[in-house]
Design a protein around this motif. Structure first.
Motif, PDB file in Angstrom:
ATOM      1  N   MET A   1       0.843  -1.192   0.000  1.00 25.18           N
ATOM      2  CA  MET A   1       0.000   0.000   0.000  1.00 25.18           C
ATOM      3  C   MET A   1       0.884   1.250   0.000  1.00 25.18           C
ATOM      4  N   SER A   2       0.633   2.179  -0.920  1.00 25.65           N
ATOM      5  CA  SER A   2       1.450   3.379  -1.010  1.00 25.65           C
ATOM      6  C   SER A   2       1.156   4.320   0.152  1.00 25.65           C
ATOM      7  N   VAL A   3       2.140   5.134   0.507  1.00 24.71           N
ATOM      8  CA  VAL A   3       2.001   6.086   1.598  1.00 24.71           C
ATOM      9  C   VAL A   3       1.334   7.352   1.079  1.00 24.71           C
ATOM     10  N   LEU A   4       0.285   7.783   1.750  1.00 26.88           N
ATOM     11  CA  LEU A   4      -0.415   9.015   1.391  1.00 26.88           C
ATOM     12  C   LEU A   4       0.318  10.210   1.995  1.00 26.88           C
ATOM     13  N   ARG A   5       0.595  11.204   1.167  1.00 31.38           N
ATOM     14  CA  ARG A   5       1.230  12.422   1.652  1.00 31.38           C
ATOM     15  C   ARG A   5       0.144  13.485   1.837  1.00 31.38           C
ATOM     16  N   VAL A   6       0.020  13.987   3.080  1.00 28.09           N
ATOM     17  CA  VAL A   6      -1.023  14.950   3.436  1.00 28.09           C
ATOM     18  C   VAL A   6      -0.384  16.198   4.007  1.00 28.09           C
ATOM     19  N   THR A   7      -0.845  17.363   3.559  1.00 31.09           N
ATOM     20  CA  THR A   7      -0.390  18.628   4.137  1.00 31.09           C
ATOM     21  C   THR A   7      -1.586  19.364   4.720  1.00 31.09           C
ATOM     22  N   HIS A   8      -1.498  19.652   6.010  1.00 31.46           N
ATOM     23  CA  HIS A   8      -2.566  20.364   6.720  1.00 31.46           C
ATOM     24  C   HIS A   8      -2.263  21.860   6.728  1.00 31.46           C
ATOM     25  N   TYR A   9      -3.315  22.669   6.629  1.00 31.46           N
ATOM     26  CA  TYR A   9      -3.190  24.119   6.739  1.00 31.46           C
ATOM     27  C   TYR A   9      -4.103  24.595   7.860  1.00 31.46           C
ATOM     28  N   SER A  10      -3.496  25.213   8.869  1.00 28.56           N
ATOM     29  CA  SER A  10      -4.252  25.647  10.047  1.00 28.56           C
ATOM     30  C   SER A  10      -3.825  27.059  10.443  1.00 28.56           C
ATOM     31  N   GLY A  11      -4.759  27.994  10.343  1.00 26.84           N
ATOM     32  CA  GLY A  11      -4.444  29.380  10.658  1.00 26.84           C
ATOM     33  C   GLY A  11      -4.810  29.804  12.064  1.00 26.84           C
ATOM     34  N   ASP A  12      -5.451  28.923  12.812  1.00 30.55           N
ATOM     35  CA  ASP A  12      -5.829  29.248  14.185  1.00 30.55           C
ATOM     36  C   ASP A  12      -4.584  29.244  15.057  1.00 30.55           C
ATOM     37  N   ARG A  13      -4.486  30.219  15.957  1.00 33.56           N
ATOM     38  CA  ARG A  13      -3.282  30.346  16.776  1.00 33.56           C
ATOM     39  C   ARG A  13      -3.439  29.744  18.168  1.00 33.56           C
ATOM     40  N   LEU A  14      -4.605  29.948  18.798  1.00 31.64           N
ATOM     41  CA  LEU A  14      -4.738  29.613  20.209  1.00 31.64           C
ATOM     42  C   LEU A  14      -5.930  28.737  20.534  1.00 31.64           C
ATOM     43  N   GLY A  15      -6.919  28.667  19.661  1.00 29.27           N
ATOM     44  CA  GLY A  15      -8.189  28.075  20.018  1.00 29.27           C
ATOM     45  C   GLY A  15      -8.261  26.570  19.866  1.00 29.27           C
ATOM     46  N   GLY A  16      -9.502  26.068  20.067  1.00 26.95           N
ATOM     47  CA  GLY A  16      -9.739  24.643  19.979  1.00 26.95           C
ATOM     48  C   GLY A  16      -9.501  24.078  18.597  1.00 26.95           C
ATOM     49  N   ALA A  17      -9.737  24.890  17.553  1.00 22.70           N
ATOM     50  CA  ALA A  17      -9.499  24.413  16.194  1.00 22.70           C
ATOM     51  C   ALA A  17      -8.025  24.103  15.972  1.00 22.70           C
ATOM     52  N   ALA A  96      -0.215  29.147  -5.716  1.00 29.35           N
ATOM     53  CA  ALA A  96       0.945  28.555  -6.395  1.00 29.35           C
ATOM     54  C   ALA A  96       1.814  27.782  -5.405  1.00 29.35           C
ATOM     55  N   ALA A  97       2.004  28.330  -4.221  1.00 27.47           N
ATOM     56  CA  ALA A  97       2.812  27.648  -3.211  1.00 27.47           C
ATOM     57  C   ALA A  97       2.138  26.358  -2.746  1.00 27.47           C
ATOM     58  N   ILE A  98       0.825  26.397  -2.586  1.00 25.99           N
ATOM     59  CA  ILE A  98       0.100  25.196  -2.151  1.00 25.99           C
ATOM     60  C   ILE A  98       0.157  24.127  -3.230  1.00 25.99           C
ATOM     61  N   ASN A  99      -0.049  24.529  -4.479  1.00 25.16           N
ATOM     62  CA  ASN A  99      -0.043  23.564  -5.583  1.00 25.16           C
ATOM     63  C   ASN A  99       1.342  22.968  -5.828  1.00 25.16           C
ATOM     64  N   ALA A 100       2.387  23.691  -5.421  1.00 24.91           N
ATOM     65  CA  ALA A 100       3.756  23.191  -5.606  1.00 24.91           C
ATOM     66  C   ALA A 100       4.185  22.232  -4.503  1.00 24.91           C
ATOM     67  N   GLU A 101       3.390  22.108  -3.446  1.00 25.82           N
ATOM     68  CA  GLU A 101       3.743  21.208  -2.349  1.00 25.82           C
ATOM     69  C   GLU A 101       3.833  19.759  -2.851  1.00 25.82           C
ATOM     70  N   PRO A 102       4.853  19.007  -2.420  1.00 18.27           N
ATOM     71  CA  PRO A 102       4.943  17.589  -2.784  1.00 18.27           C
ATOM     72  C   PRO A 102       3.979  16.764  -1.925  1.00 18.27           C
ATOM     73  N   THR A 103       2.703  16.908  -2.188  1.00 13.79           N
ATOM     74  CA  THR A 103       1.688  16.255  -1.376  1.00 13.79           C
ATOM     75  C   THR A 103       0.590  15.689  -2.265  1.00 13.79           C
ATOM     76  N   ASP A 104      -0.055  14.660  -1.801  1.00 15.56           N
ATOM     77  CA  ASP A 104      -1.156  14.056  -2.555  1.00 15.56           C
ATOM     78  C   ASP A 104      -2.478  14.749  -2.273  1.00 15.56           C
ATOM     79  N   LEU A 105      -2.562  15.385  -1.111  1.00 14.29           N
ATOM     80  CA  LEU A 105      -3.846  15.919  -0.664  1.00 14.29           C
ATOM     81  C   LEU A 105      -3.640  17.122   0.242  1.00 14.29           C
ATOM     82  N   VAL A 106      -4.477  18.116   0.089  1.00 17.44           N
ATOM     83  CA  VAL A 106      -4.460  19.307   0.943  1.00 17.44           C
ATOM     84  C   VAL A 106      -5.608  19.192   1.940  1.00 17.44           C
ATOM     85  N   HIS A 107      -5.279  19.317   3.217  1.00 23.94           N
ATOM     86  CA  HIS A 107      -6.302  19.240   4.268  1.00 23.94           C
ATOM     87  C   HIS A 107      -6.398  20.599   4.950  1.00 23.94           C
ATOM     88  N   LEU A 108      -7.518  21.280   4.738  1.00 27.29           N
ATOM     89  CA  LEU A 108      -7.748  22.586   5.341  1.00 27.29           C
ATOM     90  C   LEU A 108      -8.433  22.425   6.695  1.00 27.29           C
TER      91      LEU A 108
END
Length: 415
Positions: A1-17, A96-108
């Motif tokens: 099974m191939s390894v999935l590459r995931v990049t998370h983007y999180s702009g919250d600084r202090l909260g529960g999110a 452009a920066a997000i699309n250039a990431e070496p990742t299979d999936l973007v997780h917002l």
């Protein structure tokens, strides 16, 4: 099974999110099937799999300016309802920066306050999974909104309902509709929020899944009650009711105005009870509710949170609206029963009669009666404590939640 590459983007600084997003990143990091990376607004740890945003300006200047720029349109016509809003007008990271990431999936995750713009999100060319921590994604500029039949997000922000001022909510919603042409896979932590997504004009046809927020159960676990109270300098023998939320006494949706009369009734009917509050410092003019109030200030580390939950006889969550209710899941992991209103995301967090009690929305008297029922029955509270921990292990462990996300990722990434 191939390894999935995931990049998370999180702009919250202090909260529960922010905590929920990082915990998911950690949960995935322990799996052989995935390689997880994370991009955050401001990096505050030494985790090498997490990096700060790469802004166009210097990091410090961007951190200050981006939220300010994003809030500028609110000055033109934000409604006077005091609800938190974001326009998604500015962003620190381009597509452009997000699309250039070496990742299979973007997780917002939570991406507001000048982290990602609406336009940037619409230009992402990789598969996108988006975990919602509030209502902003399908609303206008509002992070929270009423959810009744007349809610504007249900009807597409009808211009007939616009006042004479600049309608920032309609303007923001229309930009989302114009730029978000390709459906994204939406995840919500509760059935209530998933139903809101399904009922919305903007995202009603998009795929939505319900997956709860994960917890590190090696950190959130029961501690010896006497030791926890000594550590926190809390009374050794008094019944303790815990309430916690960042700025919880200032944000109307957190229900502080509903909790105050409930605590006053508890104080009248059960002498000796004391309340412990975390998430903010003691105000200059604290309320007089007939019982001692212990103000613990802002607490962000998991060890102190676990000690607070372990020290308390119950946690009360009087919120009018919660996408999930993360303090409720944390408390149960530590064996602390939870009392809340039978509404929104808290219905998924608290199992009525098993791990706590749910009161009639939004009846302060019934909330007080639920707290009294837990406080007065030591045997029942002990059973609830055991069942609460078992519920956390079954539903919110890193393994249980990571497996659900991995299934979703595999479905989202083209083979």
């Amino acid at each position: 099974m191939s390894v999935l590459r995931v990049t998370h983007y999180s702009g919250d600084r202090l909260g529960g999110a922010a905590r929920a997003a990082y915990r998911l990143h950690q949960a995935l990091g322990g799996r052989q099937e995935a390689f997880s990376r994370m991009v955050v607004a401001d990096k505050t740890n030494d985790d090498t799999t997490v990096r700060g945003a790469s802004p166009r300006l210097s990091s410090r200047l961007a951190a200050v300016l981006s939220p300010t720029l994003d809030a500028l349109p609110l000055r033109l016509g934000a409604p006077p309802d005091a609800m938190p809003r974001s326009t998604g007008w500015s962003g620190r990271i381009g597509a452009a920066a997000i699309n250039a990431e070496p990742t299979d999936l973007v997780h917002l995750h939570w991406i507001c306050a000048g982290f990602l713009s609406i336009e940037t999100i619409g230009r992402i060319r990789k598969p996108v999974v988006w975990t919602l921590h509030d209502m902003w994604a399908f609303c206008g500029a509002e992070h929270l909104a009423e959810d009744g039949p007349g809610a504007r997000w249900r009807h597409g922000y009808d211009p007939a309902l616009t006042t004479g001022r600049f309608d920032v909510d309609r303007w923001t919603w229309r930009r989302k509709r114009a730029h978000w042409r390709t459906p994204m896979r939406i995840v919500t932590p509760s059935r209530w929020l998933a139903q809101c997504v399904a009922d919305s004009t903007l995202m009603g046809a998009w795929p939505v899944s319900v997956i709860p927020n994960p917890l590190d159960l090696s950190r959130f676990k029961p501690m010896d009650r006497a030791a926890a109270r000594r550590l926190l300098n809390l009374p050794a023998e008094k019944p303790l009711v815990l309430f916690g939320a960042i700025r919880g006494t200032q944000l109307s949706y957190k229900g502080w105005d509903l909790l105050q009369p409930a605590l006053a009734k508890v104080a009248r009917e059960q002498p000796g009870v004391e309340a412990v509050l975390f998430g903010q410092s003691e105000p200059s003019d604290p309320p007089r509710l007939g019982l001692p109030l212990h103000w613990m200030g802002h607490v962000s580390d998991d060890f102190t949170l676990s000690a607070l939950y372990s020290a308390a006889d119950l946690l009360v969550v009087p919120s009018r609206q919660e996408s999930f209710g993360q303090t409720g899941s944390e408390a149960q992991a530590c064996g602390c029963p939870v009392v809340a209103f039978d509404a929104t995301g808290l219905r998924d967090v608290v199992a009525h009669g098993e791990s706590g009690l749910l009161a009639r929305p939004f009846d302060s008297g019934d909330l007080a009666d639920a707290m009294l029922a837990v406080l007065r029955d030591d045997a029942r509270r002990g059973v609830m404590s055991v069942q609460a921990r078992a519920r956390a292990e079954r539903l919110w462990s890193y393994d249980a939640v990571a497996r659900q996300y991995l299934d979703l990722y595999r479905d989202a990434v083209p083979r």
